[in-house]
Design a protein around this motif. Structure first.
Motif: not given
Length: 185
Positions: A41-50
Motif C-alpha cells: 500500500d505504501e509503495l503505491a501511495g505516499d510511502g510515509k509508513a515504509l
C-alpha cells in the motif's frame, strides 16, 4: 486468548508465507502478513509508513492491521493461521522506541499459547521490493520476536528446515495433538 488463532512467526524469509499458502490450499482460514500488505500500500501511495522510512509509523499501522485481522478471524470457524501478527508488530514498535510489547499487547494473549516459529534459513531468504533488509537484520528481528514470545509465556515450536509439504503436515499433526490435549484438561 483463543486456541483457534494460530500464529506463524519467526525469521523473515524463512518460509512463513509459503507455509500459509499450503495451509490455505488445504482449506484452512489464513491471514496474510500485515507488513507485506502495508508495504505494498505504501509503495503505491505516499510511502510515509515504509519500515525503511519510518519504522514507528510502519509498526503502528501493522498494529492496526493485525487487530483488524484478529477481529475478522474471531468470526471464522475452525483454526485460523496468521502469517505474523500483533505480537510481531508490537515487537517492531518496541524496537523503534515505542512502548514495550507487553504494554502494547495488554493482558489478554491474542493467539493460542503455542506458536509455530520458522528459524533463520539463509538458503530461503530473498530480498525484494517489500523486503529490503538483509539476512543479518532478519536474524536479529527473529531473536527479538522469540525472546518476546518467551517473556509473554508462549510455548514455541520451531519448525524444521524441511519442504513446505512436510512443514504443513507437521503443523497439522501438532495442531491435532494440541487440540486433543485441550479436550482432556
Amino acid at each position: 486468548m483463543n486456541d483457534r488463532l494460530i500464529l506463524l512467526t519467526g525469521c523473515s524469509g524463512g518460509g512463513k508465507s509459503t507455509l500459509l499458502d499450503a495451509l490455505a490450499d488445504r482449506g484452512f482460514a489464513t491471514m496474510p502478513e500485515p507488513g507485506r500488505r502495508i508495504v505494498a500500500d505504501e509503495l503505491a501511495g505516499d510511502g510515509k509508513a515504509l519500515p525503511w522510512v519510518d519504522m514507528n509509523a510502519f509498526a503502528l499501522r501493522a498494529i492496526e492491521v493485525a487487530k483488524a485481522d484478529l477481529e475478522r478471524a474471531k468470526r471464522l470457524d475452525g483454526p485460523v493461521f496468521f502469517d505474523r501478527g500483533l505480537i510481531d508488530a508490537a515487537v517492531a514498535l518496541e524496537h523503534s522506541g515505542g512502548p514495550t510489547a507487553s504494554e502494547t499487547l495488554g493482558q489478554t494473549p491474542p493467539y493460542a499459547k503455542r506458536v509455530f516459529i520458522v528459524p533463520p534459513w539463509q538458503e530461503l531468504f530473498v530480498g525484494d521490493d517489500e523486503r529490503r533488509h538483509d539476512f543479518d537484520a532478519a536474524v536479529q528481528e527473529h531473536l527479538r520476536i522469540t525472546r518476546t514470545l518467551e517473556k509473554l509465556g508462549y510455548t514455541l515450536h520451531v519448525l524444521p528446515k524441511v519442504s513446505v509439504t512436510e512443514r504443513a503436515e507437521l503443523v497439522l499433526t501438532k495442531l491435532d495433538q494440541w487440540s486433543n490435549s485441550f479436550s482432556t484438561i
